[in-house]
Scaffold this active site. Structure first.
Site, mmCIF file in Angstrom:
data_model
loop_
_atom_site.group_PDB
_atom_site.id
_atom_site.type_symbol
_atom_site.label_atom_id
_atom_site.label_comp_id
_atom_site.label_asym_id
_atom_site.label_seq_id
_atom_site.Cartn_x
_atom_site.Cartn_y
_atom_site.Cartn_z
ATOM 1 N N ASP A 7 0.861 -1.168 0.000
ATOM 2 C CA ASP A 7 0.000 0.000 0.000
ATOM 3 C C ASP A 7 0.909 1.233 0.000
ATOM 4 O O ASP A 7 2.082 1.154 0.380
ATOM 5 C CB ASP A 7 -0.894 -0.025 1.247
ATOM 6 C CG ASP A 7 -1.792 1.186 1.350
ATOM 7 O OD1 ASP A 7 -2.450 1.519 0.346
ATOM 8 O OD2 ASP A 7 -1.827 1.806 2.427
ATOM 9 N N ASP A 9 -0.286 5.054 0.745
ATOM 10 C CA ASP A 9 -0.581 6.127 1.681
ATOM 11 C C ASP A 9 -0.579 5.639 3.118
ATOM 12 O O ASP A 9 -1.219 4.641 3.459
ATOM 13 C CB ASP A 9 -1.931 6.758 1.339
ATOM 14 C CG ASP A 9 -1.921 7.381 -0.052
ATOM 15 O OD1 ASP A 9 -0.957 8.106 -0.354
ATOM 16 O OD2 ASP A 9 -2.854 7.128 -0.832
#
Length: 221
Positions: A7, A9
């Site tokens: 991922d 953010d």
């Protein structure tokens, strides 16, 4: 062969690039401050709570891209990288990515944030592949709508599987599969891989990781 998925953010970055792009265009007068800032904050709280309607959010977030020429947006993004993204860089996250690449693992960032915002960030990280929400285009200009399934929640699994299939691969092609994430929204994909890793996790993900004996990692120390 192994597969490492990340991922972006609040995992590889110390912040949320999608939210920060919204604040950037507010600060530079590209949208109405009062209305846009309030809605941006509202959607961000919904995201953290796991209640966000992705299609409502994308109508909001992608709309401003359709109002400006692509060349202007590219210049703005270079400024965004300097003003916002550089301050979110995590040396430990870069080291983690570099470690997987050096080991010969196939690496990809898998992010709900749209590809216009995230593409330059992923390239700077040196990650060779990206699975992101795709903003639709016509003749190189953004339409303000998404194309295909957003890479959000269970949609991340669909998008990853489509990406693997495009290369003649599938989950069984890999001895080990990692996914690194901070968010409860990523539980579907975390539960799909052999080695889920909770990175500086939100409270819901931390509790889930502790119950299931998942590795918990901080990249901000």
């Amino acid at each position: 062969m192994n597969l490492a998925l990340f991922d972006l953010d609040n995992t590889l970055l110390a912040g949320d690039s999608d939210y920060e792009w919204g604040q950037f265009i507010v600060d530079h007068g590209l949208v109405d401050r009062t209305e846009y800032e309030a809605r941006n904050a509202e959607f961000y709280e919904q995201y953290k709570a796991g209640t966000m309607n992705i299609f409502e959010y994308l109508a909001f977030a992608l709309g401003p891209l359709a109002k400006r020429p692509r060349a202007e947006l590219e210049v703005l993004h270079e400024q965004f990288m300097r003003e916002r993204v550089d301050g979110m860089w995590l040396p430990a996250a870069q080291a983690l990515v570099d470690q997987h690449i050096a080991a010969g693992d196939m690496c990809a960032v898998v992010t709900a944030t749209n590809a216009f915002v995230t593409g330059p960030i992923v390239r700077k990280l040196g990650v060779p592949h990206m699975v992101a929400t795709t903003p639709a285009q016509e003749a190189g200009e953004f339409t303000g709508a998404p194309r295909g399934t957003p890479a959000f929640q269970a949609g991340k699994i669909e998008r990853v599987e489509n990406w693997l299939e495009s290369m003649g691969l599938h989950w069984g092609s890999f001895e080990r599969t990692w996914f690194y994430s901070d968010s409860r929204n990523d539980l579907p994909l975390l539960e799909r891989v052999s080695d889920p890793v909770a990175v500086d996790p939100d409270p819901t993900l931390r509790a889930h990781a502790e119950r299931h004996g998942w590795k918990i990692l901080s990249l901000r120390g």
